[in-house]
Design a protein around this motif. Structure first.
Motif, PDB file in Angstrom:
ATOM      1  N   ASP A  37       0.823  -1.212   0.000  1.00 19.60           N
ATOM      2  CA  ASP A  37       0.000   0.000   0.000  1.00 19.60           C
ATOM      3  C   ASP A  37       0.855   1.258   0.000  1.00 19.60           C
ATOM      4  O   ASP A  37       0.358   2.346  -0.288  1.00 19.60           O
ATOM      5  N   MET A  38       2.123   1.121   0.367  1.00 21.89           N
ATOM      6  CA  MET A  38       3.051   2.253   0.299  1.00 21.89           C
ATOM      7  C   MET A  38       4.476   1.726   0.268  1.00 21.89           C
ATOM      8  O   MET A  38       4.745   0.589   0.669  1.00 21.89           O
ATOM      9  N   TYR A  39       5.366   2.591  -0.230  1.00 19.71           N
ATOM     10  CA  TYR A  39       6.773   2.227  -0.388  1.00 19.71           C
ATOM     11  C   TYR A  39       7.606   3.341   0.227  1.00 19.71           C
ATOM     12  O   TYR A  39       7.468   4.511  -0.133  1.00 19.71           O
ATOM     13  N   ILE A  40       8.477   2.959   1.177  1.00 22.61           N
ATOM     14  CA  ILE A  40       9.317   3.926   1.884  1.00 22.61           C
ATOM     15  C   ILE A  40      10.781   3.595   1.619  1.00 22.61           C
ATOM     16  O   ILE A  40      11.251   2.509   1.954  1.00 22.61           O
ATOM     17  N   SER A  41      11.501   4.520   1.006  1.00 19.35           N
ATOM     18  CA  SER A  41      12.914   4.323   0.730  1.00 19.35           C
ATOM     19  C   SER A  41      13.735   5.289   1.585  1.00 19.35           C
ATOM     20  O   SER A  41      13.517   6.501   1.552  1.00 19.35           O
ATOM     21  N   CYS A  42      14.655   4.737   2.362  1.00 13.47           N
ATOM     22  CA  CYS A  42      15.441   5.539   3.302  1.00 13.47           C
ATOM     23  C   CYS A  42      16.884   5.660   2.823  1.00 13.47           C
ATOM     24  O   CYS A  42      17.568   4.649   2.611  1.00 13.47           O
ATOM     25  N   HIS A  43      17.340   6.892   2.659  1.00 13.54           N
ATOM     26  CA  HIS A  43      18.678   7.181   2.163  1.00 13.54           C
ATOM     27  C   HIS A  43      19.327   8.272   3.016  1.00 13.54           C
ATOM     28  O   HIS A  43      18.668   8.926   3.827  1.00 13.54           O
ATOM     29  N   HIS A  44      20.620   8.459   2.776  1.00 20.74           N
ATOM     30  CA  HIS A  44      21.340   9.614   3.297  1.00 20.74           C
ATOM     31  C   HIS A  44      22.190  10.178   2.169  1.00 20.74           C
ATOM     32  O   HIS A  44      22.736   9.433   1.361  1.00 20.74           O
ATOM     33  N   ASN A  45      22.274  11.474   2.105  1.00 22.44           N
ATOM     34  CA  ASN A  45      22.782  12.208   0.963  1.00 22.44           C
ATOM     35  C   ASN A  45      24.295  12.410   1.025  1.00 22.44           C
ATOM     36  O   ASN A  45      24.944  12.108   2.032  1.00 22.44           O
ATOM     37  N   ALA A  46      24.839  12.945  -0.063  1.00 24.83           N
ATOM     38  CA  ALA A  46      26.249  13.367  -0.109  1.00 24.83           C
ATOM     39  C   ALA A  46      26.393  14.422  -1.197  1.00 24.83           C
ATOM     40  O   ALA A  46      25.649  14.426  -2.173  1.00 24.83           O
ATOM     41  N   LEU A  47      27.341  15.322  -1.011  1.00 19.37           N
ATOM     42  CA  LEU A  47      27.587  16.386  -1.989  1.00 19.37           C
ATOM     43  C   LEU A  47      29.084  16.426  -2.287  1.00 19.37           C
ATOM     44  O   LEU A  47      29.824  17.153  -1.660  1.00 19.37           O
TER      45      LEU A  47
END
Length: 262
Positions: A75-85
């Motif tokens: 019913d839902m999709y949760i994607s967990c990330h952490h960024n970089a620059l």
């Protein structure tokens, strides 16, 4: 039942997905997912599944992740990330949450993102970079509402301090879970009060990965002789415990460990 698919972005060995100090992105993502799933276990009518490798050893292709969620009819999709620059320490940072572009064409995803995002910003105490839209695979190829949360920058001198603190990562996961619960109007599970005896909690076992409450229940049951070995714990850790096995085990253990004593 509400079915929620979780994706902890990337894997331990994925090239480039790490801080300048070689801290792997997956280790941050995984803690957020575990915390979020554990908190959602406290709500009624929730089934959860991880579409990434819970061990982090394999970076499951994105196409496989979205195919799995679609086949499961999540019913839902949760994607967990952490960024970089750029991979070098700097003063940039902040939280941003994505839905498929254009955002106005995805009102259900946008509603979910708007519920989750401010809670994560508050939990982490980092800069608010806003809810955005992008043509990411996990947002494009899922047939259910989907959001992707970037929970801070691994190469930010400010964000990494919070990300190295498990209390913040746990709060991050809880914030996502609370946003989901609000968006779907979920109700907390009731706890049976056995008049001074141990409380019997009903655990959600729909996840392909083992949640902490279910693991603790199996461990206690084995220690008290309700089940004879740690065979089931091992199966659950490996992800080979089927949903029907988990449901049957829960019923047996609860009856023998708790309800027979009431």
């Amino acid at each position: 039942m509400i079915k929620i698919a979780w994706s902890a972005g990337h894997g331990l060995t994925t090239a480039g997905k790490r801080s300048p100090n070689d801290e792997k992105e997956w280790t941050f993502n995984n803690k957020v997912v575990l915390s979020g799933m554990a908190h959602l276990d406290k709500y009624e009518g929730v089934l959860q599944m991880r579409v990434d490798d819970p061990s982090g050893k394999t970076d499951i292709p994105l196409a496989s992740r979205t195919d799995m969620a679609n086949a499961w009819k999540a019913d839902m999709y949760i994607s967990c990330h952490h960024n970089a620059l750029g991979g070098q320490w700097g003063n940039h940072g902040g939280i941003e949450t994505y839905v498929m572009e254009p955002a106005n064409n995805n009102p259900s995803s946008l509603k979910l993102a708007n519920s989750i995002h401010p809670k994560v910003v508050k939990a982490m105490g980092l800069r608010d970079r806003g809810v955005k839209s992008a043509n990411f695979h996990e947002l494009r190829e899922t047939v259910m509402p989907a959001v992707l949360v970037e929970g801070g920058f691994m190469d930010s001198l400010t964000d990494i301090i919070k990300m190295r603190d498990d209390n913040y990562l746990n709060a991050h996961g809880v914030a996502i879970a609370q946003g989901i619960a609000w968006s779907f109007g979920l109700k907390m599970k009731e706890v049976i009060d056995s008049s001074g005896k141990e409380e019997a909690k009903f655990f959600n076992t729909g996840s392909l990965s083992l949640n902490n409450e279910f693991k603790n229940m199996l461990t206690k049951a084995r220690e008290q002789g309700v089940i004879e070995s740690n065979h089931w714990e091992k199966k659950a850790e490996e992800g080979s415990l089927t949903e029907s096995e988990a449901i049957g085990l829960t019923a047996i253990v609860l009856k023998r460990l708790f309800l027979d004593k009431i």
